[in-house]
Design an enzyme around this catalytic site. Structure first.
Site, PDB file in Angstrom:
ATOM      1  N   LYS A  16      43.624  44.071  37.800  1.00 38.15           N
ATOM      2  CA  LYS A  16      42.970  42.844  37.625  1.00 38.15           C
ATOM      3  C   LYS A  16      43.390  42.010  39.371  1.00 38.15           C
ATOM      4  O   LYS A  16      44.070  42.330  39.718  1.00 38.15           O
ATOM      5  CB  LYS A  16      43.275  41.457  36.477  1.00 38.15           C
ATOM      6  CG  LYS A  16      42.430  40.279  36.847  1.00 38.15           C
ATOM      7  CD  LYS A  16      43.099  39.717  35.662  1.00 38.15           C
ATOM      8  CE  LYS A  16      42.036  37.267  35.598  1.00 38.15           C
ATOM      9  NZ  LYS A  16      43.317  36.951  33.836  1.00 38.15           N
ATOM     10  N   SER A  37      39.084  35.300  31.642  1.00 38.08           N
ATOM     11  CA  SER A  37      38.460  35.834  32.784  1.00 38.08           C
ATOM     12  C   SER A  37      39.186  36.924  32.753  1.00 38.08           C
ATOM     13  O   SER A  37      38.457  37.299  34.816  1.00 38.08           O
ATOM     14  CB  SER A  37      39.723  34.626  33.390  1.00 38.08           C
ATOM     15  OG  SER A  37      41.022  35.026  33.541  1.00 38.08           O
ATOM     16  N   SER A  77      42.660  34.681  28.429  1.00 39.33           N
ATOM     17  CA  SER A  77      41.550  35.167  29.534  1.00 39.33           C
ATOM     18  C   SER A  77      41.949  37.453  29.277  1.00 39.33           C
ATOM     19  O   SER A  77      41.342  37.845  29.876  1.00 39.33           O
ATOM     20  CB  SER A  77      42.532  35.276  30.832  1.00 39.33           C
ATOM     21  OG  SER A  77      41.110  34.239  31.273  1.00 39.33           O
TER      22      SER A  77
END
Lengths: 95, 489
Positions: free
Chosen positions: B81, B156, B180
């Site tokens: 990420k 997310s 997330s």
């Protein structure tokens, strides 16, 4: 709870956030809706409850205070939008 | 090998690497080819680091020949990420304000992955500063769900979940502040683990809400998640909230099953707004656990209905403080043609942050401001105590808690973008876990009739990742959901 435009502008100033007039309008509406939703917490009796800041942590841990190398100035400044020598450069702060 | 290389799980690839059937360079090239093939449609990657990944893969192959593997996952390529600092590789956190930012050092977890010999394929898309549940608040572009390209992968960590699901990477790291990791895992038929707060170092991980953020593995199987957690779970003196604990062997007891365990089913987690197909799928999984020898226990977490309000005061408050550092002075965007320092701050932040981030900075600043602190922030911290105590009481009765991960399957791109409250509701079953600091796992447990994945959530006692993984693995062993490949692209 409805947030006035004046309150929105005050909060934006505190947050150092320049908003357009459209954004001020939008956030007045949306933040009012969120504040209405979170108002439910007022119904709970928390007078005898201690606050939790970290769920699994009694206190912060400190590491050994030993010297170790840190970033060299040129590396620390490599991402600076503007720099002079070994300093970050900013617009004049005093007139 | 009959199946495509990219279909292997991390542990299968690790075994093939150890047996000399395949090299890390071949595996990395297979991932890069798969990325080139599918990512124009999925759009999981913000940045592919082909050169860096191949260099690491070559080094990994050479090390294996010369001195043996550095770790059991030596040579297995991963994605990250874009919230993790990577020395020399641009890191934006999905924001314009960090466009062009090249970190001068690695996050601790990135260093641990490099030391363990895992090539890093690049940086994965995310909601800006991890604020969002759909990847639509990314400043760059939305990621598409590989199971239905018209839908979001969740967020997310949506880019990470989509890349794992689409076989672009063998696994990835994400972060989880209110769900997330777990919510996008549930929406993409992948496994996501949020470890206990303090289990994994946050040093070099761009902060959103520091008392809630935690790093965790996103993989195709529970066994892979255990193996990846093994690499990253370590006390870090550079993170004052990192727990000074020994790391257990997460694979040792993984196959231990659930016979004799008491598994709690919180009545408050099966709510009215829940999608009936999600509920049916999770209820079927609960039956499966009974068949495997566990006892289901009805439990109550009475303050659940206050978790969302608590979270949406605490997380924005912490975020408004953390994001004060983006001021146009030391790194990132700086607004041009401004008069004076105050205008530099205001304009830089006004131009650099997107709508959701501004909304949360405003909310958090308000909740912390003079006259409102006690009524909002302090009160929310007290309610957080009540939510935590709900779990403490429940764990006196049961070994773990089972529920759906998300009350709904993946939603359509654009569906909730202008309705923040409806978007926030998709995290209602994941965020109490962050408030209480517990470990939480999402495991694939079925599909809706339309072919959308459903996730089962397992919550455990603090620092009992091993127990949570064992419970997830017991279900995974009985099914082959993780073998299913997305229909498109």
């Amino acid at each position: 709870m409805a947030l006035t435009l004046e309150q929105v502008r005050h909060v934006a100033t505190l947050a150092r956030l320049s908003l357009t007039p459209e954004e001020e309008q939008r956030y007045a509406t949306q933040l009012s809706a969120v504040l209405d939703a979170v108002a439910q917490l007022q119904s709970l009796d928390v007078s005898q409850v201690e606050p939790t800041s970290h769920a699994t942590l009694a206190s912060s841990l400190l590491r050994e205070d030993v010297m170790r190398p840190s970033l060299p100035p040129e590396k620390a400044l490599a991402n600076a939008p503007a720099s002079v020598g070994t300093c970050f450069s900013v617009p004049k702060i005093l007139e | 090998m009959s199946q495509p290389l990219t279909d292997l799980t991390m542990l299968e690839l690790a075994a093939a690497l150890a047996a000399g059937k395949v090299s890390s360079v071949e595996a990395t090239r297979a991932s890069l080819a798969r990325i080139a093939q599918v990512d124009p449609k999925v759009r999981a990657f913000l940045r592919v680091d082909e050169e860096g990944a191949l260099r690491a893969a070559e080094a990994s192959d050479a090390r294996r020949r010369a001195s043996g593997p550095a770790s059991p996952l030596e040579g297995v390529p991963l994605g990250l990420k874009d919230i993790f600092l990577t020395e020399g590789l641009e890191t934006t956190c999905g924001s314009r304000i960090l466009q062009g930012f090249v970190p001068p050092y690695d996050a601790t977890v990135v260093r641990l992955l490099r030391e363990a010999g895992l090539p890093l394929l690049g940086k994965l898309n995310m909601d800006e500063f991890a604020m969002g549940s759909s990847n639509e608040s990314s400043a760059y572009f939305p990621t598409h769900n590989p199971w239905d390209l018209s839908r979001t992968p969740g967020g997310s960590s949506g880019g990470s979940a989509a890349a794992v699901a689409a076989r672009e990477v063998f696994g990835a790291l994400g972060t989880d502040t209110g769900g997330s990791i777990r919510q996008p895992a549930a929406h993409t038929n992948t496994v996501g683990l949020k470890p206990t707060y303090g289990r994994v170092s946050r040093f070099g991980v761009i902060a959103f809400a520091s008392s809630l953020d935690q790093v965790g593995p996103m993989t195709r199987t529970v066994a892979d998640a255990a193996a990846l957690l093994q690499v990253i779970a370590r006390h870090d003196p550079r993170d004052s909230t990192s727990a000074p604990l020994e790391t257990p062997d997460y694979l040792a007891d993984l196959e231990g099953g659930v016979h004799g365990l008491k598994l709690g089913v919180p009545r408050e987690y099966f709510t009215d707004g829940m999608d009936p197909e999600v509920e049916a799928s999770v209820r079927a999984a609960l039956k499966e656990y009974e068949r495997l020898g566990a006892t289901l226990v009805d439990v109550s977490l009475p303050h659940t209905s206050h978790a969302l309000a608590t979270y949406y005061l605490l997380a924005p408050a912490e975020a408004s403080s953390n994001l004060a550092r983006y001021d146009g002075v030391r790194y990132g965007l700086r607004a041009r043609d401004v008069r004076g320092l105050q205008e530099l701050y205001g304009q830089t932040r006004g131009q650099g942050f997107g709508a959701e981030v501004k909304r949360r900075i405003m909310l958090g600043t308000y909740a912390l401001s003079a006259g409102y602190y006690d009524a909002y922030y302090l009160r929310a911290q007290k309610v957080r105590t009540l939510i935590r105590e709900d779990f403490t009481r429940a764990f006196q009765q049961v070994d773990a808690i089972l529920s759906p991960t998300s009350p709904v399957p993946a939603f359509r791109l654009g569906e909730k973008v202008d309705d923040p409250l409806s978007m926030y509701l998709t995290d209602i079953l994941t965020l109490p876990c962050n408030l209480a600091g517990l470990p939480g796992l999402s495991v694939p447990c079925g599909f809706t009739k339309a072919g959308l994945p459903v996730g089962l959530q397992v919550l455990g006692r603090p620092f009992d990742e091993a127990g949570v993984l064992r419970i997830g693995r017991a279900f995974e062993r009985e099914h082959d959901f993780f073998r299913r490949t997305p229909p498109c692209p």
